[in-house]
Design a protein around this motif. Sequence first.
Motif, PDB file in Angstrom:
ATOM      1  N   ARG A 261      97.770  76.233   5.185  1.00 33.23           N
ATOM      2  CA  ARG A 261      96.504  76.721   4.601  1.00 33.23           C
ATOM      3  C   ARG A 261      95.325  75.824   4.982  1.00 33.23           C
ATOM      4  O   ARG A 261      94.235  76.307   5.285  1.00 33.23           O
ATOM      5  CB  ARG A 261      96.609  76.771   3.071  1.00 33.23           C
ATOM      6  CG  ARG A 261      97.545  77.838   2.539  1.00 33.23           C
ATOM      7  CD  ARG A 261      96.885  79.217   2.652  1.00 33.23           C
ATOM      8  NE  ARG A 261      97.702  80.206   1.999  1.00 33.23           N
ATOM      9  CZ  ARG A 261      97.483  80.685   0.765  1.00 33.23           C
ATOM     10  NH1 ARG A 261      96.451  80.283   0.067  1.00 33.23           N
ATOM     11  NH2 ARG A 261      98.298  81.582   0.247  1.00 33.23           N
ATOM     12  N   LEU A 262      95.559  74.505   4.948  1.00 33.55           N
ATOM     13  CA  LEU A 262      94.456  73.588   5.273  1.00 33.55           C
ATOM     14  C   LEU A 262      94.112  73.661   6.762  1.00 33.55           C
ATOM     15  O   LEU A 262      92.937  73.600   7.134  1.00 33.55           O
ATOM     16  CB  LEU A 262      94.814  72.155   4.859  1.00 33.55           C
ATOM     17  CG  LEU A 262      94.868  71.941   3.340  1.00 33.55           C
ATOM     18  CD1 LEU A 262      95.471  70.574   3.003  1.00 33.55           C
ATOM     19  CD2 LEU A 262      93.482  72.074   2.706  1.00 33.55           C
ATOM     20  N   ALA A 263      95.135  73.825   7.617  1.00 36.11           N
ATOM     21  CA  ALA A 263      94.873  73.927   9.061  1.00 36.11           C
ATOM     22  C   ALA A 263      94.079  75.187   9.376  1.00 36.11           C
ATOM     23  O   ALA A 263      93.228  75.196  10.270  1.00 36.11           O
ATOM     24  CB  ALA A 263      96.187  73.913   9.834  1.00 36.11           C
ATOM     25  N   THR A 264      94.325  76.255   8.630  1.00 34.66           N
ATOM     26  CA  THR A 264      93.575  77.496   8.845  1.00 34.66           C
ATOM     27  C   THR A 264      92.139  77.360   8.341  1.00 34.66           C
ATOM     28  O   THR A 264      91.191  77.735   9.025  1.00 34.66           O
ATOM     29  CB  THR A 264      94.272  78.667   8.097  1.00 34.66           C
ATOM     30  OG1 THR A 264      95.607  78.757   8.584  1.00 34.66           O
ATOM     31  CG2 THR A 264      93.547  79.973   8.314  1.00 34.66           C
ATOM     32  N   ALA A 265      91.994  76.785   7.155  1.00 33.06           N
ATOM     33  CA  ALA A 265      90.656  76.684   6.549  1.00 33.06           C
ATOM     34  C   ALA A 265      89.797  75.627   7.242  1.00 33.06           C
ATOM     35  O   ALA A 265      88.582  75.787   7.376  1.00 33.06           O
ATOM     36  CB  ALA A 265      90.791  76.349   5.062  1.00 33.06           C
ATOM     37  N   ARG A 266      90.425  74.517   7.687  1.00 35.78           N
ATOM     38  CA  ARG A 266      89.676  73.364   8.210  1.00 35.78           C
ATOM     39  C   ARG A 266      90.448  72.776   9.394  1.00 35.78           C
ATOM     40  O   ARG A 266      91.044  71.699   9.296  1.00 35.78           O
ATOM     41  CB  ARG A 266      89.533  72.302   7.115  1.00 35.78           C
ATOM     42  CG  ARG A 266      88.863  72.780   5.844  1.00 35.78           C
ATOM     43  CD  ARG A 266      87.404  72.518   5.810  1.00 35.78           C
ATOM     44  NE  ARG A 266      87.070  71.198   6.276  1.00 35.78           N
ATOM     45  CZ  ARG A 266      85.815  70.774   6.461  1.00 35.78           C
ATOM     46  NH1 ARG A 266      84.802  71.573   6.184  1.00 35.78           N
ATOM     47  NH2 ARG A 266      85.580  69.566   6.917  1.00 35.78           N
ATOM     48  N   PRO A 267      90.418  73.461  10.566  1.00 31.23           N
ATOM     49  CA  PRO A 267      91.297  73.090  11.680  1.00 31.23           C
ATOM     50  C   PRO A 267      91.120  71.667  12.202  1.00 31.23           C
ATOM     51  O   PRO A 267      92.076  71.077  12.699  1.00 31.23           O
ATOM     52  CB  PRO A 267      90.948  74.108  12.775  1.00 31.23           C
ATOM     53  CG  PRO A 267      90.046  75.111  12.169  1.00 31.23           C
ATOM     54  CD  PRO A 267      89.603  74.650  10.824  1.00 31.23           C
TER      55      PRO A 267
ATOM     56  N   LEU B 240      95.376  65.089   8.038  1.00 29.78           N
ATOM     57  CA  LEU B 240      96.297  65.371   6.930  1.00 29.78           C
ATOM     58  C   LEU B 240      97.238  64.191   6.737  1.00 29.78           C
ATOM     59  O   LEU B 240      97.727  63.602   7.702  1.00 29.78           O
ATOM     60  CB  LEU B 240      97.110  66.638   7.249  1.00 29.78           C
ATOM     61  CG  LEU B 240      98.116  67.090   6.191  1.00 29.78           C
ATOM     62  CD1 LEU B 240      97.427  67.482   4.888  1.00 29.78           C
ATOM     63  CD2 LEU B 240      98.939  68.271   6.711  1.00 29.78           C
ATOM     64  N   LEU B 241      97.473  63.852   5.475  1.00 28.29           N
ATOM     65  CA  LEU B 241      98.504  62.874   5.100  1.00 28.29           C
ATOM     66  C   LEU B 241      99.234  63.433   3.890  1.00 28.29           C
ATOM     67  O   LEU B 241      98.628  63.665   2.839  1.00 28.29           O
ATOM     68  CB  LEU B 241      97.855  61.526   4.743  1.00 28.29           C
ATOM     69  CG  LEU B 241      98.813  60.458   4.203  1.00 28.29           C
ATOM     70  CD1 LEU B 241      99.793  60.011   5.283  1.00 28.29           C
ATOM     71  CD2 LEU B 241      98.022  59.254   3.676  1.00 28.29           C
TER      72      LEU B 241
ATOM     73  N   GLU C 201      95.803  63.472  12.749  1.00 25.97           N
ATOM     74  CA  GLU C 201      94.577  62.684  12.887  1.00 25.97           C
ATOM     75  C   GLU C 201      93.366  63.578  12.637  1.00 25.97           C
ATOM     76  O   GLU C 201      93.372  64.755  13.007  1.00 25.97           O
ATOM     77  CB  GLU C 201      94.472  62.111  14.308  1.00 25.97           C
ATOM     78  CG  GLU C 201      95.334  60.896  14.550  1.00 25.97           C
ATOM     79  CD  GLU C 201      94.979  59.724  13.635  1.00 25.97           C
ATOM     80  OE1 GLU C 201      93.789  59.363  13.553  1.00 25.97           O
ATOM     81  OE2 GLU C 201      95.897  59.197  12.977  1.00 25.97           O
ATOM     82  N   SER C 202      92.335  63.019  12.055  1.00 25.14           N
ATOM     83  CA  SER C 202      91.134  63.799  11.776  1.00 25.14           C
ATOM     84  C   SER C 202      90.159  63.776  12.947  1.00 25.14           C
ATOM     85  O   SER C 202      89.948  62.743  13.572  1.00 25.14           O
ATOM     86  CB  SER C 202      90.428  63.227  10.537  1.00 25.14           C
ATOM     87  OG  SER C 202      89.269  63.958  10.264  1.00 25.14           O
ATOM     88  N   GLU C 203      89.561  64.956  13.211  1.00 25.25           N
ATOM     89  CA  GLU C 203      88.489  65.018  14.217  1.00 25.25           C
ATOM     90  C   GLU C 203      87.135  65.135  13.529  1.00 25.25           C
ATOM     91  O   GLU C 203      86.092  65.078  14.178  1.00 25.25           O
ATOM     92  CB  GLU C 203      88.692  66.260  15.111  1.00 25.25           C
ATOM     93  CG  GLU C 203      89.960  66.196  15.945  1.00 25.25           C
ATOM     94  CD  GLU C 203      90.419  67.583  16.411  1.00 25.25           C
ATOM     95  OE1 GLU C 203      89.606  68.539  16.362  1.00 25.25           O
ATOM     96  OE2 GLU C 203      91.599  67.701  16.788  1.00 25.25           O
ATOM     97  N   THR C 204      87.131  65.327  12.221  1.00 30.85           N
ATOM     98  CA  THR C 204      85.885  65.598  11.498  1.00 30.85           C
ATOM     99  C   THR C 204      85.451  64.454  10.592  1.00 30.85           C
ATOM    100  O   THR C 204      84.354  64.471  10.045  1.00 30.85           O
ATOM    101  CB  THR C 204      86.092  66.823  10.579  1.00 30.85           C
ATOM    102  OG1 THR C 204      87.157  66.478   9.655  1.00 30.85           O
ATOM    103  CG2 THR C 204      86.476  68.070  11.348  1.00 30.85           C
TER     104      THR C 204
ATOM    105  N   VAL D 177      92.624  56.562   5.608  1.00 33.98           N
ATOM    106  CA  VAL D 177      93.548  56.722   4.469  1.00 33.98           C
ATOM    107  C   VAL D 177      94.810  55.871   4.624  1.00 33.98           C
ATOM    108  O   VAL D 177      95.590  55.760   3.692  1.00 33.98           O
ATOM    109  CB  VAL D 177      93.932  58.212   4.239  1.00 33.98           C
ATOM    110  CG1 VAL D 177      92.711  59.033   3.890  1.00 33.98           C
ATOM    111  CG2 VAL D 177      94.666  58.787   5.442  1.00 33.98           C
ATOM    112  N   HIS D 178      94.993  55.282   5.804  1.00 30.45           N
ATOM    113  CA  HIS D 178      96.168  54.425   6.015  1.00 30.45           C
ATOM    114  C   HIS D 178      95.883  52.962   5.660  1.00 30.45           C
ATOM    115  O   HIS D 178      96.793  52.141   5.667  1.00 30.45           O
ATOM    116  CB  HIS D 178      96.636  54.518   7.473  1.00 30.45           C
ATOM    117  CG  HIS D 178      97.016  55.925   7.862  1.00 30.45           C
ATOM    118  ND1 HIS D 178      98.182  56.510   7.456  1.00 30.45           N
ATOM    119  CD2 HIS D 178      96.345  56.862   8.580  1.00 30.45           C
ATOM    120  CE1 HIS D 178      98.240  57.748   7.924  1.00 30.45           C
ATOM    121  NE2 HIS D 178      97.130  57.982   8.598  1.00 30.45           N
ATOM    122  N   THR D 179      94.622  52.640   5.387  1.00 32.28           N
ATOM    123  CA  THR D 179      94.253  51.254   5.081  1.00 32.28           C
ATOM    124  C   THR D 179      93.790  51.149   3.636  1.00 32.28           C
ATOM    125  O   THR D 179      92.789  51.784   3.256  1.00 32.28           O
ATOM    126  CB  THR D 179      93.129  50.782   6.039  1.00 32.28           C
ATOM    127  OG1 THR D 179      93.602  50.917   7.378  1.00 32.28           O
ATOM    128  CG2 THR D 179      92.760  49.334   5.774  1.00 32.28           C
TER     129      THR D 179
END
Length: 286
Positions: free
Chosen positions: A74-80, A84-85, A93-96, A129-131
């Motif tokens: 759902r998140l990949a569809t709404a906000r490609p 994500l973690l 990895e985030s591009e945004t 989010v990893h730190t």
Amino acid sequence: MADEMTDQLPDDAPQLSADQVAELEQIACTVARASGDLIVDERPDHLGVAATKSTATDIVTEMDKRSEELLRNRLATARPGDGLLGEEGASRESETGITWVVDPIDGTVNYLYQLPAYAVSVAACVGDVHTPGAWRTVAGAVCNPKTDELFHAGLGRGAFLEHAGRSIALAVTAQDDLALSLVATGFGYDVDKRKWQAGIAAELLGHVRDIRRAGSAAIDLCSVAAGRLDGFYEAGLNPWDLAAGWLVVTEAGGVVQGPAGGAPCADLVVAGGPAHVAQLAPLVDR
Ligand code: IPD
Ligand code: CA
């Protein structure tokens, strides 16, 4: 967004308008509800333990995996382009500059035993989010499908509970007397660690009204936001346990902090109204 809010964000955080925060909050609510419905409606009659993680009691069920898969799709569809973690291994990895931090079932042991204190937690975060200490939540939702409660918040937009068709604004308690305060905590899965945690809880019992252990950190944090608890503390939480609930508490006027008053992290999370946290933190920050 007001300057005092963006001041709390990491330097490399994307600039978000109020409308963009509202959109992220709406997505968090929609997908948390969808996963909440899934884990109730499609729970098998004989739910077993599909795998274990850090210890034999740190469990994963097939529904944790299915819930995370639903969230991921759902998140990949709404906000490609977003990252994500997820607790069960979802990672992108985030591009945004936005990363979704999700717990597909927080309170999995309650879920296994059919105790109605479990939730789906979904948070839109900025930073790394990893730190520890390098990220913040900008929108989030926690859905307890058994009580039909959806807690949600957006940075600068307040915290709310949706229940039975009503939207209720949340506020932490004004409790400033530690001796009268009701405090929740939790214990990790590692035996040595929980013995140490039990020692701190035993000592704290002499200073507070009482202690609760509900079994879901996300619900504990939302209960603080809703004034059902004066405070909460726990060591050993992961980002997915706390990401959404953290913002729900702060948007309800509360404080969420970590060791020495820094950002909440795996070493410590302390939450409550400002006067309460000032008294609770010194007793649990060890
Ligand atoms: C757990 C719950 C619990 C807390 C543990 C968490 P899980 O998450 O939030 O309340 O005490 O530290 O690991 O394993 O049910 O997703
Ligand atoms: Ca969890």
